[in-house]
Design a protein around this motif. Structure first.
Motif, mmCIF file in Angstrom:
data_model
loop_
_atom_site.group_PDB
_atom_site.id
_atom_site.type_symbol
_atom_site.label_atom_id
_atom_site.label_comp_id
_atom_site.label_asym_id
_atom_site.label_seq_id
_atom_site.Cartn_x
_atom_site.Cartn_y
_atom_site.Cartn_z
ATOM 1 N N TYR A 291 0.819 -1.207 0.000
ATOM 2 C CA TYR A 291 0.000 0.000 0.000
ATOM 3 C C TYR A 291 0.859 1.266 0.000
ATOM 4 N N VAL A 292 2.026 1.214 0.611
ATOM 5 C CA VAL A 292 2.919 2.378 0.575
ATOM 6 C C VAL A 292 3.400 2.630 -0.854
ATOM 7 N N VAL A 293 3.817 1.567 -1.528
ATOM 8 C CA VAL A 293 4.253 1.716 -2.926
ATOM 9 C C VAL A 293 3.094 2.190 -3.794
ATOM 10 N N MET A 294 1.919 1.635 -3.572
ATOM 11 C CA MET A 294 0.751 2.056 -4.347
ATOM 12 C C MET A 294 0.443 3.534 -4.108
ATOM 13 N N ALA A 295 0.583 3.992 -2.868
ATOM 14 C CA ALA A 295 0.323 5.399 -2.567
ATOM 15 C C ALA A 295 1.323 6.300 -3.280
ATOM 16 N N ILE A 296 2.583 5.891 -3.325
ATOM 17 C CA ILE A 296 3.602 6.688 -4.024
ATOM 18 C C ILE A 296 3.284 6.765 -5.511
ATOM 19 N N LEU A 297 2.917 5.625 -6.098
ATOM 20 C CA LEU A 297 2.577 5.621 -7.522
ATOM 21 C C LEU A 297 1.350 6.477 -7.796
ATOM 22 N N SER A 343 0.630 6.397 -17.534
ATOM 23 C CA SER A 343 0.156 5.023 -17.688
ATOM 24 C C SER A 343 1.081 4.046 -16.980
ATOM 25 N N LEU A 344 2.401 4.258 -17.115
ATOM 26 C CA LEU A 344 3.338 3.351 -16.457
ATOM 27 C C LEU A 344 3.130 3.370 -14.948
ATOM 28 N N GLY A 348 1.403 0.341 -13.007
ATOM 29 C CA GLY A 348 2.187 -0.233 -11.923
ATOM 30 C C GLY A 348 1.382 -0.308 -10.640
ATOM 31 N N TYR A 349 0.627 0.758 -10.372
ATOM 32 C CA TYR A 349 -0.259 0.736 -9.205
ATOM 33 C C TYR A 349 -1.287 -0.392 -9.328
#
Length: 1584
Positions: A291-297, A343-344, A348-349
């Motif tokens: 979720y942290v990576v998703m939030a950054i993306l 889009s990338l 990615g998210y």
């Protein structure tokens, strides 16, 4: 000097100074890689010389591996050759860069060039070592050189390209062509080669690495563009369909075993030790890294989204003469590259999000399954959410019920530390022990509790208790799908941020007027919250309705054969349609509410550059209200799963019940089976266990349901003989099975005294064979092995001793024959012996066998008794056998326990003493004669034996259940037509499509009108523009579009509900009218998958996707038309290329996606089937201790589904990035053309760019929706497959019999043959017989002789030939409903429905209570009610005889608490009734039908002899005018028949009266009678 240098450095960063103003040497940006090189040398030294230092864990992150880790060899990597080639290329480019740098040094450049030369020498050496070094160091060195080149590339991009954006000169311009060549080579080494290099595989378990998945070794660019799927897509494009083995392997980090190991300590309340923990918070904590990576993306996506409006603003400012801004080409590049970068990040998210969802599905499926195996399912329902009576529902499908009333987690059964419930029960037990106790005294103990339950009892009419298996299946199917649909829970936070940023930008552009629209928005913010709250309530209610429908469908499928035999299809279809209608009402409300929420459009400003911001504002607001309903629905499902996991009393082995107060009389008792001074109940709540309840009036008794309250009371000490055969006997309903359940810990234990306790030692293993046989949908061998190793010698001996040798010889595949769902291939006797063989084959030292002999004929029973129970495999093992056939087993038994009707032990003696007793219920004198058992059981000769239920064509592989068929290619139009045709006619589509097109035209027109309005301020004098009129016109455009869209959407959803209703009704009707053969080869899990997941798709996603596709198609058409009018016909070329390439990519994608979607759908059914099958055999699994085996099988099935699901969703990402790339390139080209290629006003350019800013999303989403509609159409395809199955002949007018028919039960059968399939062998061969009305015929024969097949054939349940004349009419020409409604079949294993006893007897309310009670009395219920004198004289109180059926009470008489009356609850499948009690209920049901022909198929096999004799006498009166055909192994049941038919291998061997057949020397029937233990009684019953 210091401050001067500092100031110069700052100027250098901004790029404002040229070379002559460059900073000092140490402040030059080009020195940064030199510092990094020094750090690299230090880190590599640490890796080389001090790998074991404590700092290793910190610096090891710089590289992929360390010296202490296992390394996967390069040969295991799919792209190791590519890696070597790229490393070689980097060596060459590094040498070229070094050469360029040496030339620049020789040309007399700045001093920094010398240092750069040293840097490039170092990187060249690293590049060479990355090529030729050892595998252990190769990845580490490659990572270092890539990072160094990346930093250097960024620095030179900053120096050489950034100054060009505002017209300045490159800082390295003096280097000329060599400088640009150096930049190009640095880009290759620092950007392209690193992103093209395959990544190293990092196993989650470094000590046990597995073969990596393609995604784990793919390069960064391959991961970004999902090119690792290219081989799969190419193969799918070239072949008709992909096989499952063609799919990429599952990554070890996604394997269910790894997920379970890492997640259960957090998500499992039992393992974490934190009960009542918030499940949602636990999920968030476990997936916190994702979720942290998703939030950054998402943050990158949110920031990048505003690049388009800023770019439009800057381009228009430049065209209007503002030369201070950057060059337009910079912003044009951003308009083209921005969508690609966006889009990338977004893909990615989505990639991480969906991987998280797939992992979550795997975890929850396994967690729910594990939780179901370890708890009493009845306690998983929150107590205060269900009626009191529903809390007593048992576990559906169990052989004996587990009726758990509460979710309380009482873990201490110690007498010295009793809970409130236990203390109350102890008091009631003491009252029961008192000889003067009466029901009134007991009732006083809980009158207050009874009053509290009054309201819940009254509500029982409206809400039944939940079917736990149906609910669990719903959780791992429908709820998980809903959670998937609501997985974007993070997006609303970023939507709100973007909406706020839009407000700020609009204020910067428009000034204070922006606050007008924002004020309207703020005023409207409470509305979504109110609607969201209402929507949550709707969703919760909808899921309850969905649960009810799925549970009803599951129950109907479990008893579908009974429904068809009783001709109840139309009535059951009507009931299911009513439940479906209730569900669809809430679906429609949710969709209409969603339509209302989603179309709120705010007002916008009048400046062109704000149109793009307004578009973002509008889209994000739309997305916010679009995603909120899905998130709220997901929360409801998460709460349901969390509630299930947080409730449930753990099932405890019997050893857990032996606590400190129980004395240990020497160590020998620990290895014995004993019970002392104990009470066992199915319920835990105080009022039930104490036998008390609130008294009810006669009027209320008809509307209130009662739960059964059986108590098994063991006084003093009862010990079973170790290493010997122990028998438990007693009348029907006396608690024989309950004693086995008590020993297994399936019942609640209550101590009667301080020395109470019981013990079932498990050290040597326990095996259990249930009365209602439970087999897995596997081969016969797998069912017998049950996870044990295959020992051929032992296996063959088990087959021989259980008499299965002859049966296996009948199957082409022998013991490899698949038994099918619920053992449909096998007869009742064969299933009983398979379960017996399973127990015997096991290494368990203790065997608990529940009436395994009742389904066997005399010959087979004697064979099993002699060779199995008297054989060597059971010698020295403790066996406890429940049976009525004591006379057969007494020679092999050591000890007998007799139970009385009141649930108490009436006697327990050694066999020698038992033979002298005359008070054993239903037992005859033993036969002292030794009989020979036919040798064919050991040496099978006749292989033409038949089975009870319709089998299938046997193949050499023994495969029974056919694999689920998968369509090839695109979804057929016939499947879509199935749904489209039910949506509505031409008028429906004209209204919907017209409304949608009008809305899209109004949207484009509104944007154009804003530009036109703003241009009026330039064309007219200030103050002369009619603002009010333009504002009204603009508002009218918006309102007209809004009204059109609302009308179209509302009408569309109304049509979709109509289509869902029709399709569901057709699906249910198709299933209910299917053939028996189709039911045999189709697992219930497939049917439930169609009725749950596929129907859910038809309800929501499919109509949502299709209307979105129509809406977006209209939007794309309007956008392209508007762009072409502004940019000219030149734009048609790129637009056509984009559309053609998009369609091509979509077609390539669909070829793979449809195959993968079908694999994913087919992989889900085995997961659900495994869960359902395991829960149906929960008692057996717990008894064997086989939970781990079933959990591992569940992991394997989940992995198969996850493998297909990962590929399915990754294919979406593959298409998404390519479509975004095409759209971005198209946007950039058109933007460049309208700025540099056409002489347009800034207003027209702005209008075009504003449309193009959202075009990339439109074109991507359009192509994806085209494919998504087809993917969702797979559900229609699967439903259509079930509509095109084999059906029984439909009713015709010619097949309707006259109104007077049948007037008699005369039956004439001539040359009657039957097959289980049209091309199979005959299983009944030319049978002929005649029965006059009122005659009774008994059918006997060995197990598998075809006795039950006669019943199925007479009902035309299987293909037949010959003639059957019923009361003068040929049944082959008669409607099936007319035939089956006038012929009643009572099967050996009757099936009951969840509900009350009244609803089981009269499910359609056709009889009054008096009639129902009469039928119950006639079925023999009165023989099992009231007190019964027992051996020890311990007469129990009349109010405690609650084990038996006592519904036959006089009208107006108040039902005694604890007895079973018409309002008593019946669990799903009748699991809270014993097998004998179910047979009695089935007989009562048959009496109510008053058919002219009644077929009893082993209808009293599980009933004790005395009760059976009384029932037969009663049936002679009740069926005196009916023709009765009785199939029985128990000869006393059929000795009073007028005719006896002896069957063998499907042929009639003998047919005559019993008296004549007994006079026939060497006759088959005479041999059966002579071999029976009660031979003399049988001869006497025939008469002289």
């Amino acid at each position: 000097m210091y401050s001067s240098n500092q100031q110069s450095f700052a100027w250098d960063i901004t790029g404002a100074h040229t070379e002559e103003l460059a900073p000092g040497f140490f402040m030059d940006l080009r020195t940064i890689p030199l510092y990094l090189s020094a750090i690299s040398v230090i880190l590599l030294g640490l890796h080389a010389f001090v790998p074991s230092t404590s700092l290793y864990k910190h610096y090891s992150h710089v590289g992929d591996v360390g010296p202490g880790s296992k390394v996967v060899q390069e040969a295991n990597l799919k792209d190791w050759r590519t890696s070597s080639m790229l490393q070689a290329l980097r060596v060459l480019t590094s040498l070229f860069i070094l050469g360029i740098q040496i030339i620049l040094v020789k040309s007399g450049g700045p001093t920094i060039n010398i240092c750069l030369t040293a840097f490039f020498i170092y990187t060249s050496l690293l590049s060479l070592f990355a090529l030729i070094g050892t595998p252990e160091w190769r990845y580490l060195v490659s990572r270092h050189v890539s990072l160094l080149y990346l930093f250097m590339t960024c620095i030179y991009l900053r120096r050489d390209l950034v100054p060009l954006a505002d017209g300045r000169v490159s800082l390295d311009d003096p280097d000329g062509a060599l400088g640009w060549a150096r930049l190009a080579l640095l880009a290759i080494d620092g950007i392209w080669i690193p992103i093209l290099l395959p990544r190293q595989y990092k196993p989650v378990d470094p000590e046990n690495p597995t073969t990596p998945s393609a995604s784990q070794t793919a390069s960064y660019i391959s991961r970004a563009f999902y090119s690792f799927l290219d081989p799969v897509i190419y193969k799918a494009f070239k072949s008709p369909a992909l096989s499952f083995d063609d799919l990429p392997s599952l990554a070890d980090e996604d394997a269910a075993k790894y997920l379970v190991e890492t997640s259960f300590p957090i998500l499992d309340p039992f393992e974490s030790g934190k009960m009542r923990r918030n499940f949602i918070l636990s999920v968030l904590f476990y997936f916190r890294n994702q979720y942290v990576v998703m939030a950054i993306l998402l943050l990158f996506v949110a920031v990048n989204e505003f690049g388009a409006p800023i770019a439009i603003n800057r381009i228009l400012s430049y065209l209007e003469g503002d030369q201070d801004t950057l060059k337009p080409w910079i912003w044009i590049i951003w308009l083209g590259a921005g969508p690609i970068i966006n889009s990338l990040c977004h893909q990615g998210y989505t990639y991480i999000s969906l991987k998280t969802v797939i992992r979550f599905e795997a975890i929850v499926t396994q967690l729910v399954f594990v939780h179901s195996l370890r708890v009493r399912l009845g306690t998983t329902v929150k107590q205060d959410d269900i009626p009191m009576s529903s809390m007593a529902l048992p576990v559906p499908g169990l052989q004996e019920p587990v009726i758990d009333a509460t979710g309380a987690h009482s873990t201490d059964a110690d007498v010295l530390d009793q809970t409130e419930d236990e203390a109350s029960l102890s008091a009631s037990v003491a009252a029961l022990d008192s000889p003067v106790a009466d029901s009134a005294t007991i009732a006083d103990n809980s009158s207050e509790n009874g009053k509290k339950a009054t309201k819940a009892d009254e509500d029982m009419k409206k809400e039944k208790g939940p079917d736990q298996i149906g609910k669990i299946n719903n959780m791992v199917s429908t709820d998980l799908k809903i959670i998937h649909m609501g997985s974007d829970w993070m997006k609303p936070f970023f939507f709100v941020i973007r909406i706020c940023v839009c407000g700020v930008l609009l204020h910067r552009i428009l000034g204070w007027s922006a606050f007008v629209g924002m004020g309207v928005f703020i005023c409207m913010t409470p509305l979504p919250g109110i609607l969201a709250k209402f929507m949550m309530k709707l969703q919760a209610t909808k899921m309850k309705k969905n649960d009810a429908r799925i549970s009803a469908m599951s129950q109907a499928m479990n008893v579908l054969r009974m429904i068809k035999i009783f001709s109840w299809e139309a009535k059951v279809e009507h009931q299911l349609s009513e439940k479906r209608e209730e569900e669809l009402n809430y679906v429609l409300k949710s969709q209409w509410l969603g339509t209302l929420v989603m179309k709120k459009e705010p007002t916008a400003s009048t400046i062109y550059s704000s149109i793009a911001v307004f578009t973002i504002f509008q889209d994000r607001l739309f997305d916010l209200f679009n995603v909120l309903p899905a998130i709220l629905r997901a929360k409801v499902s998460l709460d349901r799963i969390g509630e299930f996991l947080n409730h449930g009393e753990p099932f405890r082995d019997p050893i857990d019940h032996i606590s400190s107060p129980i004395p240990r009389e020497g160590g020998s008792r620990a290895s014995e089976i004993w019970i002392r001074n104990s009470v066992f109940t199915w319920e835990k709540n105080t009022s039930s266990t104490s036998g008390a309840s609130t008294p009810r009036t006669a009027s209320s008794s008809r509307t209130q349901t009662r739960t059964r309250n059986f108590q098994l009371q063991i006084r003093d000490d009862l010990s079973f003989k170790a290493g010997k055969l122990n028998i438990i006997c007693g009348p029907t309903g006396s608690g024989k099975t309950s004693m086995l359940m008590a020993l297994l810990g399936e019942m609640y234990y209550w101590p009667m005294s301080p020395d109470s306790g019981f013990n079932l030692p498990r050290d040597g293993g326990v095996a259990f064979a249930a009365q209602e046989t439970w087999v897995m949908n596997e081969t016969i061998r797998d069912n017998i092995l049950f996870g044990a190793e295959y020992d051929k010698e032992r296996f063959d001996k088990v087959i021989h001793q259980t008499g299965l040798s002859r049966d296996l010889s009948l199957f082409d595949a022998g013991d490899l024959t698949e038994v099918g769902e619920k053992g449909i291939t096998l007869s009742g006797g064969q299933k009983a012996r398979v379960t017996l063989a399973r127990a015997v084959y096991s290494s368990a030292q203790i065997l608990l066998l529940d009436d395994v002999l009742s389904a066997l004929d005399v010959h087979t029973a004697r064979w099993v008794a002699k060779h199995c129970f008297g054989g060597d495999l059971l010698r020295g093992r403790t066996v406890i056998l429940v049976t009525h056939n004591v006379t057969l087993m007494e020679r092999y038994a050591e000890y007998v326990v007799s139970l009385g009707v009141d649930g108490r032990v009436s006697g327990h003696w050694l066999v020698a003493q038992t033979l002298q007793e005359n008070n054993l219920h239903g037992l005859s004198e033993p036969d002292k004669r030794e009989k020979d058992i036919p040798s064919e059981y050991a040496n099978p000769k006749n292989a033409d034996e038949t089975k009870l239920h319709p089998p299938h064509d046997q193949t050499p592989t023994g495969k029974l259940v056919v694999a689920e068929e998968m369509a090839l290619g695109h979804v057929g139009f016939s499947a879509l037509k199935l749904w489209l045709g039910e949506l509505g006619g031409p008028f429906f589509f004209i209204v919907c499509i017209s409304g949608i097109f009008i809305d899209c035209i109004m949207t484009v027109l509104a944007k154009w009108f804003l530009g036109y309005w703003s241009s009026q301020y330039e064309a007219r004098p200030q103050g002369t523009v009619p603002t009010a009129r333009y504002l009204a016109m603009y508002g009218g455009i918006l309102l007209f579009g809004l009204a059109s869209d609302a009308l179209a959407h509302g009408y569309w959803f109304w049509g979709s509900i109509r289509a869902s209703r029709v399709i569901h009704n057709r699906l249910v009707r198709s299933i209910l009218t299917s053939t028996f053969r189709w039911l045999d080869v189709t697992p219930i899990s497939r049917v439930l998958s169609r009725c749950s997941q596929d129907c859910l798709t038809v309800d929501g996603p499919l109509p949502d996707k299709l209307v979105s596709l129509i809406f977006l198609s209209a939007g794309v058409i309007c956008t392209v038309f508007a762009v072409v009018t502004q940019a000219g016909l030149v734009a048609l070329g790129p637009a056509s290329v984009v559309v053609v390439l998009g369609l091509f990519l979509g077609q390539v994608y669909m070829r793979a996606q449809l195959s993968v979607k079908r694999h994913m759908s087919n992989a889900k059914s085995p997961v659900l089937g495994h869960v359902g099958a395991a829960l149906n055999g929960l008692v057996s699994i717990r008894a064997f201790g086989a939970q781990r085996m079933f959990e591992e099988e569940s992991l394997r099935r989940i992995d198969k589904y996850s493998r297909a699901a990962c590929t399915f969703w990754n294919l979406n990402r593959w298409l998404g990035v390519r479509m975004d790339t095409l759209a971005g390139l198209f946007t950039g080209f058109i933007a460049a053309y309208v700025v540099y290629g056409r002489n347009l006003s800034s207003g027209n350019v702005g209008f075009t760019l504003a449309l193009l800013s959202g075009f990339s999303f439109q074109i991507l989403y359009w192509v994806r929706l085209v494919n998504e509609v087809e993917v969702q159409g797979n559900s229609l395809e699967r439903i259509q497959d079930f509509l095109n199955i084999d059906h029984e002949p439909p009713a015709t007018e010619e097949g309707r019999p006259p109104a007077y028919w049948p007037a008699s039960g005369e039956l004439v059968v001539e040359n009657f043959s039957a097959k289980y399939s049209g091309d199979g062998p005959s299983v009944l061969k030319d049978i002929s017989f005649t029965l006059k009305s009122g005659e009774r015929m008994g059918v006997v024969g060995r197990t598998g002789a075809g006795k039950s097949t006669v019943a199925l054939a007479l009902l035309r349940a299987i293909p037949t030939s010959g003639t059957v004349i019923f009361d003068g009419l040929d049944t082959s020409r008669m409607n099936l409903a007319a035939l089956r409604s006038n012929v009643t079949l009572i099967p050996q294993h009757p099936e009951l429905l969840a509900g009350t006893l009244r609803e089981n007897l009269d499910p359609f309310n056709e009889h009054d209570d008096a009639t129902l009670n009469d039928a119950l009395r006639a079925a023999g219920l009165h023989r099992t009610q009231g007190s019964v004198n027992v051996h020890d004289g311990m007469d129990g109180p009349s109010g405690t005889s609650n084990v038996t059926l006592s519904a036959a009470v006089d009208e107006g008489e108040e039902a005694t608490e604890g007895r079973i009356g018409l309002d008593t609850e019946v669990a799903s499948g009748g699991s809270n009734f014993s097998q004998g009690q179910r047979q009695i209920v089935a007989i009562a049901r048959a009496i109510l039908r008053r058919s002219k022909i009644v077929i009893l198929d082993e209808a009293t096999a599980a009933i004790d002899h005395e009760t059976d004799r009384a029932i037969q006498e009663s049936l002679r009166t009740q069926f005196k005018d009916a023709t009765v055909i009785t199939v029985a192994h128990r000869l006393q049941t059929i000795m009073g028949s007028d005719k006896i038919m002896v069957l063998d291998a499907g042929e009639v061997k003998e047919f005559d009266s019993p008296k004549v057949l007994l006079q026939k020397r060497s006759g088959f029937f005479k041999a059966l009678v002579d071999e029976s233990a009660d031979r003399d009684a049988l001869y006497k019953s025939v008469g002289p």
